[in-house]
Structures are given as C-alpha cells and as structure tokens.
Design an enzyme around this catalytic site. Structure first.
Site, PDB file in Angstrom:
ATOM      1  N   ARG A  58       0.865  -1.190   0.000  1.00  0.00           N
ATOM      2  CA  ARG A  58       0.000   0.000   0.000  1.00  0.00           C
ATOM      3  C   ARG A  58       0.890   1.224   0.000  1.00  0.00           C
ATOM      4  O   ARG A  58       1.788   1.336   0.855  1.00  0.00           O
ATOM      5  CB  ARG A  58      -0.900   0.034   1.229  1.00  0.00           C
ATOM      6  CG  ARG A  58      -1.508   1.418   1.444  1.00  0.00           C
ATOM      7  CD  ARG A  58      -2.529   1.501   2.562  1.00  0.00           C
ATOM      8  NE  ARG A  58      -3.766   0.871   2.167  1.00  0.00           N
ATOM      9  CZ  ARG A  58      -4.944   1.126   2.740  1.00  0.00           C
ATOM     10  NH1 ARG A  58      -5.032   2.004   3.723  1.00  0.00           N
ATOM     11  NH2 ARG A  58      -6.019   0.504   2.343  1.00  0.00           N
ATOM     12  N   HIS A 103      -7.855   0.738  -6.093  1.00  0.00           N
ATOM     13  CA  HIS A 103      -8.038   0.048  -4.802  1.00  0.00           C
ATOM     14  C   HIS A 103      -8.759  -1.277  -5.080  1.00  0.00           C
ATOM     15  O   HIS A 103      -9.907  -1.478  -4.690  1.00  0.00           O
ATOM     16  CB  HIS A 103      -8.846   0.940  -3.858  1.00  0.00           C
ATOM     17  CG  HIS A 103      -8.739   0.549  -2.415  1.00  0.00           C
ATOM     18  ND1 HIS A 103      -7.984  -0.523  -1.962  1.00  0.00           N
ATOM     19  CD2 HIS A 103      -9.313   1.089  -1.297  1.00  0.00           C
ATOM     20  CE1 HIS A 103      -8.093  -0.610  -0.643  1.00  0.00           C
ATOM     21  NE2 HIS A 103      -8.897   0.345  -0.219  1.00  0.00           N
ATOM     22  N   GLN A 130     -10.523  -3.525  -2.407  1.00  0.00           N
ATOM     23  CA  GLN A 130     -11.778  -2.900  -1.960  1.00  0.00           C
ATOM     24  C   GLN A 130     -12.909  -3.227  -2.943  1.00  0.00           C
ATOM     25  O   GLN A 130     -14.062  -3.447  -2.553  1.00  0.00           O
ATOM     26  CB  GLN A 130     -11.584  -1.380  -1.859  1.00  0.00           C
ATOM     27  CG  GLN A 130     -12.808  -0.628  -1.366  1.00  0.00           C
ATOM     28  CD  GLN A 130     -13.064  -0.813   0.113  1.00  0.00           C
ATOM     29  OE1 GLN A 130     -12.172  -0.642   0.922  1.00  0.00           O
ATOM     30  NE2 GLN A 130     -14.296  -1.175   0.473  1.00  0.00           N
ATOM     31  N   ASP A 169     -16.673   8.465  -0.627  1.00  0.00           N
ATOM     32  CA  ASP A 169     -15.328   8.288  -0.056  1.00  0.00           C
ATOM     33  C   ASP A 169     -14.985   9.600   0.650  1.00  0.00           C
ATOM     34  O   ASP A 169     -15.648  10.630   0.467  1.00  0.00           O
ATOM     35  CB  ASP A 169     -14.332   7.984  -1.193  1.00  0.00           C
ATOM     36  CG  ASP A 169     -12.910   7.683  -0.703  1.00  0.00           C
ATOM     37  OD1 ASP A 169     -12.729   7.419   0.504  1.00  0.00           O
ATOM     38  OD2 ASP A 169     -11.987   7.720  -1.547  1.00  0.00           O
ATOM     39  N   CYS A 200     -16.031   2.886   1.698  1.00  0.00           N
ATOM     40  CA  CYS A 200     -14.857   2.028   1.954  1.00  0.00           C
ATOM     41  C   CYS A 200     -14.353   2.183   3.383  1.00  0.00           C
ATOM     42  O   CYS A 200     -13.717   1.280   3.914  1.00  0.00           O
ATOM     43  CB  CYS A 200     -13.758   2.357   0.959  1.00  0.00           C
ATOM     44  SG  CYS A 200     -13.229   4.089   0.995  1.00  0.00           S
ATOM     45  N   ARG A 239     -13.945  -7.205   3.402  1.00  0.00           N
ATOM     46  CA  ARG A 239     -12.540  -6.995   3.016  1.00  0.00           C
ATOM     47  C   ARG A 239     -11.733  -8.252   3.338  1.00  0.00           C
ATOM     48  O   ARG A 239     -10.873  -8.670   2.565  1.00  0.00           O
ATOM     49  CB  ARG A 239     -11.930  -5.800   3.770  1.00  0.00           C
ATOM     50  CG  ARG A 239     -12.555  -4.442   3.505  1.00  0.00           C
ATOM     51  CD  ARG A 239     -12.439  -4.017   2.055  1.00  0.00           C
ATOM     52  NE  ARG A 239     -11.091  -4.103   1.535  1.00  0.00           N
ATOM     53  CZ  ARG A 239     -10.072  -3.281   1.848  1.00  0.00           C
ATOM     54  NH1 ARG A 239     -10.268  -2.268   2.670  1.00  0.00           N
ATOM     55  NH2 ARG A 239      -8.872  -3.441   1.330  1.00  0.00           N
TER      56      ARG A 239
HETATM   57  N1  NVA Z   1      -9.415   7.626  -1.175  1.00  0.00           N
HETATM   58  C1  NVA Z   1      -9.034   7.162   0.138  1.00  0.00           C
HETATM   59  C2  NVA Z   1      -9.409   5.732   0.315  1.00  0.00           C
HETATM   60  C3  NVA Z   1      -9.145   5.185   1.691  1.00  0.00           C
HETATM   61  C4  NVA Z   1      -9.482   3.725   1.834  1.00  0.00           C
HETATM   62  C5  NVA Z   1      -7.534   7.373   0.320  1.00  0.00           C
HETATM   63  O1  NVA Z   1      -6.767   7.097  -0.619  1.00  0.00           O
HETATM   64  O2  NVA Z   1      -7.136   7.820   1.392  1.00  0.00           O
HETATM   65  N1   CP Z   2     -11.026   0.863   3.126  1.00  0.00           N
HETATM   66  C1   CP Z   2      -9.737   0.729   3.482  1.00  0.00           C
HETATM   67  O1   CP Z   2      -8.852   0.476   2.645  1.00  0.00           O
HETATM   68  O2   CP Z   2      -9.523   0.840   4.797  1.00  0.00           O
HETATM   69  P1   CP Z   2      -8.090   1.005   5.517  1.00  0.00           P
HETATM   70  O3   CP Z   2      -7.496   2.291   5.006  1.00  0.00           O
HETATM   71  O4   CP Z   2      -8.395   1.020   6.967  1.00  0.00           O
HETATM   72  O5   CP Z   2      -7.232  -0.161   5.116  1.00  0.00           O
END
Ligand code: NVA
Ligand code: CP
Length: 333
Positions: free
Chosen positions: A108, A135, A138, A231, A272, A317
């Site tokens: 990530r 993602h 997700q 989101d 999410c 998830r």
């Molecule tokens: N768009 C958000 C998604 C978090 C799961 C981010 O990238 O922070």
């Molecule tokens: N939705 C999601 O990816 O959650 P986290 O950022 O907690 O992993």
C-alpha cells in the site's frame, strides 16, 4: 480445489476478465461460508507474506493478517518507519530481497508505479492494497457486499459513486462496475471527475459486458440506484491546504437523507471507510470548527441508519482478500 489464477499478481482490476473477477467473488463467498460453518480448509500452510505499508490502514492490514492466519500463512508487517524502502533502498532492490524471503508481497502506498515495480522485480505475486490510482481489493469487497444485499444479479444492479472521482475509489468503482456489467454512475463536480482515459477504459469494458456507464456532475443521476457509494473528501497523503476547495466543491454532493431518498426507498449506503460522519474524530472536529459541517461526505443520519451496509462491506474486506491470496498462492489442502 482448482487454482486457475495460480501465481497471479493483483495490481488493478483491469488486469482481470469478467470470468476471473466473478471467480474471485465466488471464491470469497465460498471461503466466507466455509468459515461460518467451521469448515474452512487451509490452502496456504507455511507460506510467508510481506505486508508493506507506506500509508495508514485499519481494514486492509487487518484483513491480510487475519486472512493469512486463517489460511495457515505467516505475515511480516513493514511500515515506512521500520524499513528502508524508498529511502535508503530502491524499490527494485527491496523487491529482489523480499522476493527471496517471502512467497508474496502486499503493498500500500502513494504510487501505482511502485506496486508495478515490486511486481516486476520480486519474482513473486504482488497484491495492491491501495495506491493513488486503484483500490482493487476494496472492489472485490464492494462487489461481494452488493451481491449479498441486492438480492439480484450484479448485471441487474445499479450504483452511484458520489464525491471526488479522480483517485483510487472513484476510478476503481468506475471500471469494476463496467467489468461486471453493472449500471455505474459517477457523480462529481466537473473538475473532480475521472480522467478521460479511465472513462474510455470503462466504456470499452462496458461494450463487452453490457454495462451502462454514466459520468456526470448532476446529483439527480443518483435516482434509481440500488447503492450509493462515497469516499473521504481528502485522501491520505493530500495536504491540509486542499480542504477549503474540497469542502466548497463537494458539499452539494454530500450523501444525506435527501440524496438517499432521491436514490430510492430501498437504496443502500456504502463507504470504503474510514468515514467522516460526525465530530467524533480529530478530522471531524476540525471540519466542524473550520466549516461548521457536522460530518463531511455523509451525514451521521445516513451512516448510522439501517440503509448503511458499511460494516458488512468492511467485514467482506477480509473474505475477499483471503480469496485473492488463496487464488494466487493456494495449494490443495
Ligand atoms: N481515497 C481514500 C481511500 C481510503 C481507503 C484514500 O486514498 O485515502
Ligand atoms: N477501506 C480501506 O482500505 O480501509 P483502511 O485504510 O483502513 O485499510
């Protein structure tokens, strides 16, 4: 059990066909049911998975760790403060080291190019746990959750994503719905819509699957959606300075009871997570003090209502991430 995706990496949705994506959803449903029935078999005994996180996570990290544990595999968590990746050691060198020690790598971080580099150099399957562009884990959870709650095939199911659609969630929801033949609507101010090439990729998949793809700035497009997704207005890694503009642009796109009513009496809410829906977080409190908003992208009334399926989505998830790893790494139990 067969493992038709053996050895495959999981970098972005578009690398998969309709049949492969459907296989992953079916496998996740099977693994979920097996676990609930106390019949889960371990297909990953003795395997070792590196979890490389350059950004925060609650759900994704927990899901990889628990799914690996359930399947008999071991995980090692590397965060930005405790590994050299990108600072003293290049991604390519890190990949070659991790590929010698681990059977697979989850990543990530900020850049899709990093997950692609890890894939290029490590020699082991790499799983994308979120980048700037996609993602995909997700998306499997969202697909499974919609399948469970819609009570009809995904090809007859519609959803709208409302919010900033330029990044991972907006882009991924656009293409994954198109891949599954769904009625996908992306509702965002013009300046926050997905890039043209992503819309074109989604439309190309829609031609194959019969999906309907709409990208618009008109909130009314939510009408008749089975699911409404949103989101956070400001994603991880973005500077504080974007808040003013984002609040101004996105306040008309906030998911409230009025928008859910517009979607339809049976429409369900999805997110999410994490979500800013009240003042019970540092960010939520700051937003209230600065802008007078109680919650951002979704009102607490909607988030906490019976129409919200966000915690089913969060649980999924784990089941779907387990499916990704079993499909790629699994061996007959
Ligand atoms: N768009 C958000 C998604 C978090 C799961 C981010 O990238 O922070
Ligand atoms: N939705 C999601 O990816 O959650 P986290 O950022 O907690 O992993």
């Amino acid at each position: 059990m067969d493992f038709p995706l053996h050895g495959r990496s999981f970098l972005r949705e578009l690398d998969f066909t309709f049949d492969e994506w459907t296989y992953l959803l079916d496998l996740a449903a099977q693994l979920k049911a097996d676990r609930a029935a106390g019949k889960e078999k371990q297909y990953m005994k003795g395997l070792r998975i590196a979890l490389v996180f350059q950004k925060m996570s609650t759900r994704t990290r927990s899901s990889f760790e628990v799914a690996a544990f359930d399947q008999g595999a071991h995980t090692t968590y590397l965060d930005p403060a405790s590994s050299h990746v990108g600072y003293k050691e290049s991604v390519a060198d890190t990949a070659r080291v991790l590929g010698r020690i681990f059977d697979a790598i989850e990543f990530r971080g900020d850049h899709q190019t990093t997950v692609e580099q890890l894939n290029k150099w490590s020699g082991v399957p790499v799983f994308n746990g979120l980048t700037d562009l996609w993602h995909p884990t997700q998306m499997l959870a969202d697909g499974l959750t919609m399948r469970e709650h819609a009570g009809k095939p995904l090809a007859e199911t519609s959803y709208t994503y409302v919010g900033d659609a330029r990044y991972n969630m907006g882009r991924s929801l656009l293409v994954s719905g198109a891949m599954l033949g769904m009625d996908v609507r992306i509702v965002a101010p013009k300046s926050l819509q997905p890039p043209h090439d992503v819309i074109e990729m989604a439309k190309a998949r829609a031609e194959e699957t019969g999906a309907r793809v709409t990208v618009t700035d008109e909130v009314e497009a939510v009408a008749g959606s089975d699911f409404v997704h949103t989101d956070m207005w400001v994603s991880m890694g973005e500077p504080d300075s974007v808040w003013d503009e984002r609040v101004e642009l996105l306040t008309p796109y906030r998911v409230d009871a009025n928008m859910m009513d517009m979607a339809g009496a049976d429409a369900k809410f999805m997110h999410c997570l994490p979500a800013i829906h009240d003042r019970n977080t540092e960010v939520g409190l700051r937003v209230f003090e600065r802008y007078g908003l109680d919650g951002c992208e979704v009102s607490d009334e909607v988030f906490s209502s019976d129409r919200s399926v966000v915690f089913d989505q969060a649980e999924n998830r784990m089941h779907t991430i387990k499916a990704v790893m079993v499909a790629s790494l699994g061996r007959e139990a």
